[in-house]
Design a protein around this motif. Structure first.
Motif, PDB file in Angstrom:
ATOM      1  N   PRO A   1     -72.387 114.882  -4.974  1.00 55.00           N
ATOM      2  CA  PRO A   1     -73.796 114.530  -4.412  1.00 55.00           C
ATOM      3  C   PRO A   1     -73.160 113.467  -4.724  1.00 55.00           C
ATOM      4  N   ALA A   2     -74.525 112.284  -4.198  1.00 55.50           N
ATOM      5  CA  ALA A   2     -74.190 110.706  -3.954  1.00 55.50           C
ATOM      6  C   ALA A   2     -74.176 110.480  -5.431  1.00 55.50           C
ATOM      7  N   SER A   3     -75.111 110.925  -6.640  1.00 53.76           N
ATOM      8  CA  SER A   3     -75.213 111.007  -7.920  1.00 53.76           C
ATOM      9  C   SER A   3     -74.077 110.623  -8.846  1.00 53.76           C
ATOM     10  N   GLU A   4     -72.772 110.839  -8.039  1.00 52.13           N
ATOM     11  CA  GLU A   4     -71.476 110.790  -8.656  1.00 52.13           C
ATOM     12  C   GLU A   4     -70.298 110.348  -7.666  1.00 52.13           C
ATOM     13  N   ASN A   5     -70.810 109.631  -7.357  1.00 55.22           N
ATOM     14  CA  ASN A   5     -70.075 108.837  -6.616  1.00 55.22           C
ATOM     15  C   ASN A   5     -69.237 108.074  -7.698  1.00 55.22           C
ATOM     16  N   VAL A   6     -67.893 107.510  -7.002  1.00 52.30           N
ATOM     17  CA  VAL A   6     -66.834 106.122  -7.328  1.00 52.30           C
ATOM     18  C   VAL A   6     -66.613 105.230  -6.316  1.00 52.30           C
ATOM     19  N   PRO A   7     -67.229 104.480  -6.022  1.00 60.60           N
ATOM     20  CA  PRO A   7     -66.208 103.577  -5.135  1.00 60.60           C
ATOM     21  C   PRO A   7     -65.416 102.968  -5.498  1.00 60.60           C
ATOM     22  N   ALA A   8     -64.858 102.553  -4.435  1.00 60.54           N
ATOM     23  CA  ALA A   8     -63.610 102.013  -4.703  1.00 60.54           C
ATOM     24  C   ALA A   8     -62.808 101.783  -2.684  1.00 60.54           C
ATOM     25  N   ASN A   9     -63.073 100.077  -2.334  1.00 61.11           N
ATOM     26  CA  ASN A   9     -62.360  99.606  -1.699  1.00 61.11           C
ATOM     27  C   ASN A   9     -63.409  99.786  -0.481  1.00 61.11           C
ATOM     28  N   GLY A  10     -64.431 100.264  -1.114  1.00 64.81           N
ATOM     29  CA  GLY A  10     -65.347 100.141   0.248  1.00 64.81           C
ATOM     30  C   GLY A  10     -65.466 102.049   0.887  1.00 64.81           C
ATOM     31  N   ARG A  11     -64.841 102.806  -0.208  1.00 65.41           N
ATOM     32  CA  ARG A  11     -65.201 104.435  -0.178  1.00 65.41           C
ATOM     33  C   ARG A  11     -65.395 104.944  -1.149  1.00 65.41           C
ATOM     34  N   ASP A  12     -65.711 106.419  -0.244  1.00 65.49           N
ATOM     35  CA  ASP A  12     -66.534 106.868  -1.517  1.00 65.49           C
ATOM     36  C   ASP A  12     -65.200 108.049  -2.106  1.00 65.49           C
ATOM     37  N   TYR A  13     -65.416 108.003  -3.485  1.00 64.14           N
ATOM     38  CA  TYR A  13     -64.098 108.873  -3.829  1.00 64.14           C
ATOM     39  C   TYR A  13     -65.394 110.126  -5.353  1.00 64.14           C
ATOM     40  N   CYS A  14     -64.632 111.305  -5.728  1.00 67.59           N
ATOM     41  CA  CYS A  14     -65.398 111.781  -6.312  1.00 67.59           C
ATOM     42  C   CYS A  14     -65.519 111.956  -7.634  1.00 67.59           C
ATOM     43  N   SER A  15     -64.061 111.786  -7.445  1.00 69.97           N
ATOM     44  CA  SER A  15     -63.792 110.798  -9.400  1.00 69.97           C
ATOM     45  C   SER A  15     -63.263 109.724  -9.614  1.00 69.97           C
ATOM     46  N   ALA A  16     -62.549 109.107 -11.057  1.00 64.46           N
ATOM     47  CA  ALA A  16     -62.041 108.001 -10.843  1.00 64.46           C
ATOM     48  C   ALA A  16     -60.748 108.506 -10.841  1.00 64.46           C
ATOM     49  N   ALA A  17     -60.636 109.639 -11.555  1.00 60.05           N
ATOM     50  CA  ALA A  17     -58.973 109.765 -10.659  1.00 60.05           C
ATOM     51  C   ALA A  17     -58.282 109.808  -9.576  1.00 60.05           C
ATOM     52  N   HIS A  18     -59.102 109.719  -8.627  1.00 61.60           N
ATOM     53  CA  HIS A  18     -59.497 110.090  -6.818  1.00 61.60           C
ATOM     54  C   HIS A  18     -59.611 108.898  -6.578  1.00 61.60           C
ATOM     55  N   ALA A  19     -59.742 107.665  -7.091  1.00 59.11           N
ATOM     56  CA  ALA A  19     -60.165 106.337  -6.707  1.00 59.11           C
ATOM     57  C   ALA A  19     -58.978 105.619  -6.724  1.00 59.11           C
ATOM     58  N   PRO A  20     -58.733 104.429  -6.171  1.00 59.50           N
ATOM     59  CA  PRO A  20     -57.353 104.046  -5.747  1.00 59.50           C
ATOM     60  C   PRO A  20     -57.617 102.936  -7.274  1.00 59.50           C
ATOM     61  N   HIS A  21     -56.251 103.036  -7.884  1.00 60.37           N
ATOM     62  CA  HIS A  21     -56.220 102.043  -9.115  1.00 60.37           C
ATOM     63  C   HIS A  21     -55.958 100.402  -8.478  1.00 60.37           C
TER      64      HIS A  21
END
Length: 85
Positions: free
Chosen positions: A65-85
């Motif tokens: 769901p969009a409410s759980e989005n973790v945006p990073a570098n203009g892309r969407d990620y499902c969790s902070a663990a998948h978002a680039p650091h």
């Protein structure tokens, strides 16, 4: 044997007639054409919840769901663990 078949047929006809009469007394089936009396109206259904937009994780491809989005570098990620650091 003929008498037995006669009585079986008679019982079947009587049962069918009773069921037909009961069906007529119970009123029209739900969804029938025409106006239904006020006491027979079905209760209103609660309003449907609006659907939430689904996004796809840029790392693993899982939809979430969009409410759980973790945006990073203009892309969407499902969790902070998948978002680039």
């Amino acid at each position: 044997m003929t008498r037995l078949l006669f009585w079986i047929a008679l019982v079947i006809l009587v049962v069918a007639a009773i069921r037909s009469k009961l069906r007529k007394m119970s009123g029209p089936p739900p969804g029938a054409q025409g106006q239904q009396p006020a006491q027979r109206q079905q209760p209103q259904r609660p309003a449907e919840q609006p659907t939430e937009k689904m996004l796809q994780c840029a790392h693993c491809g899982v939809h979430f769901p969009a409410s759980e989005n973790v945006p990073a570098n203009g892309r969407d990620y499902c969790s902070a663990a998948h978002a680039p650091h």
